[in-house]
Each structure stands twice: as structure tokens, then as C-alpha cells.
Design a protein around this motif. Sequence first.
Motif, short mmCIF file in Angstrom:
data_model
loop_
_atom_site.label_atom_id
_atom_site.label_comp_id
_atom_site.label_asym_id
_atom_site.label_seq_id
_atom_site.Cartn_x
_atom_site.Cartn_y
_atom_site.Cartn_z
N VAL A 16 32.34 48.61 46.87
CA VAL A 16 31.76 48.90 48.18
C VAL A 16 32.15 50.34 48.50
N GLY A 17 31.17 51.17 48.81
CA GLY A 17 31.43 52.58 49.04
C GLY A 17 30.93 53.45 47.90
N GLY A 18 30.57 52.83 46.77
CA GLY A 18 29.92 53.58 45.70
C GLY A 18 30.78 53.99 44.52
N GLN A 19 32.09 53.90 44.60
CA GLN A 19 32.94 54.31 43.47
C GLN A 19 32.68 53.41 42.27
N ARG A 20 32.45 54.00 41.10
CA ARG A 20 32.21 53.23 39.88
C ARG A 20 33.51 52.99 39.16
N VAL A 21 33.67 51.74 38.70
CA VAL A 21 34.88 51.35 37.97
C VAL A 21 34.47 50.45 36.80
N PRO A 26 41.16 45.81 37.76
CA PRO A 26 41.89 44.77 38.51
C PRO A 26 41.20 44.35 39.80
N ARG A 27 40.46 45.26 40.44
CA ARG A 27 39.74 44.87 41.66
C ARG A 27 38.68 43.82 41.34
N LEU A 28 37.97 44.02 40.23
CA LEU A 28 36.93 43.05 39.86
C LEU A 28 37.54 41.73 39.42
N TYR A 31 38.48 40.10 42.97
CA TYR A 31 37.39 39.57 43.79
C TYR A 31 36.44 38.71 42.98
N GLY A 32 36.40 38.89 41.66
CA GLY A 32 35.61 38.00 40.82
C GLY A 32 36.18 36.58 40.78
N THR A 33 37.50 36.48 40.84
CA THR A 33 38.13 35.17 40.88
C THR A 33 37.90 34.50 42.23
N ILE A 34 37.85 35.30 43.30
CA ILE A 34 37.49 34.74 44.61
C ILE A 34 36.05 34.24 44.57
N ASP A 35 35.17 34.97 43.90
CA ASP A 35 33.79 34.53 43.74
C ASP A 35 33.74 33.17 43.03
N TYR A 74 37.16 42.82 51.12
CA TYR A 74 38.33 43.69 51.24
C TYR A 74 38.83 44.14 49.87
N LEU A 75 38.77 43.24 48.91
CA LEU A 75 39.26 43.59 47.58
C LEU A 75 38.28 44.50 46.83
#
Length: 194
Positions: A16-21, A26-28, A31-35, A74-75
Motif C-alpha cells: 500500500v503506497g506503491g513500494q515494490r518488494v 516478511p511483510r507479505l 499479511y498473506g498469513t492473515i489472508d 497495517y502490515l
Amino acid sequence: MKIYTKTGDRGTTSLVGGQRVPKNHPRLEAYGTIDELMAQTALLRDNLPDTETMKPYRDDLLRILDHLMRAASYLATEGDAPKYLPPLGDDQVGFLENRIDAMQATLRPIAAFTLPGGHPVVSLSHVCRTVCRRCERRTLTLAEEYSVPQSVMQYLNRLSDYFYTLGRKLTDEFHVKETYWVYDKWKNFYFCTA
């Protein structure tokens, strides 16, 4: 709008905000596990009968899906982006604590570990609990290197307690026996039911 963008074909995605990773950032992972937990929570909700007795639990789970979307958002952000997100804090944690306390007040006290099972929705509740614990671990790993709101950690910790308590409550609602794992140094271990 097409569902595929082709922008992730080389193994990256946008926060969110456009930064590519990288997609294994670790963020994915967090939040992927939350998904994943959201999908399991929806599956649990979909397997609860659409009756007046089950309505409070179905309503709780729908509200929890909203909370989890907030946590994942948030993540998925860095920098100033979180200030534009819906809140996740004391109100949402308090909601879980109130629901846990209300269910706990109607349950028998126990002094042993409960084993999942007895009814499919009880087992699904425990699947949600274990995936939620994995969400906590992934979020803690993320927090070792990046900024993570404490409220997300607190919410996930309380949510796993909610799913445990819900599993016990659904055992009562569906009139199935709880199975306990009991350790005895003379007999090694044994199972017993309530």
C-alpha cells in the motif's frame, strides 16, 4: 479492469503506497498469513448453521473478518500510509475480550488440554486458532526488522484465545463431548471425555 496486471511476473508486488518488494518479503509473509486466516474464518462461518442460536457467532466472525482486513492493511504499509487506515486498537481488542469472557462464563472450568474435534465446526475453530498463531509468528518476525503496530500483535494474540474459546463453546452448542489430553506419570498419558 483485468484481474491480472503482469506486474508481479518477476516475483515482486506493491505494498500500500506503491513500494515494490519481493513476494517473499516478511511483510507479505505476515499479511498473506492473515489472508489465509480470513479464508479459514470465512469457512468456519459458512459451516455454522444460519440459525438464531448461531447468529451471534456468525456475526462475531463477520466482524472479525473486518478486523483482520484492517490488520493486514497495517502490515501491507510503510511510512505515512497507516494514518489513512481504519483503526485497529483497544475497541477491537476489547470486543474480543468481551466475547471471550461471555463464552467463558458459560463453560465448565478445565484443568487439562482440550483436543480439537468432535464436530467439523469445532475442528474448524481450532484450525483458525492455529493459523492465527502462525499469523502471530510471522508478524513477530516482521517486527524484528520493520515497524509493526503493537495493536496488531495484541489483536492477533487475543484472537487466538477467542478461537480456542469458541471451539469449546461450539462443543457445548453441538452437544459433543470435549476430549482432554491428560498426562499421568504412572500411565504416561491418556484421553478422557467430559
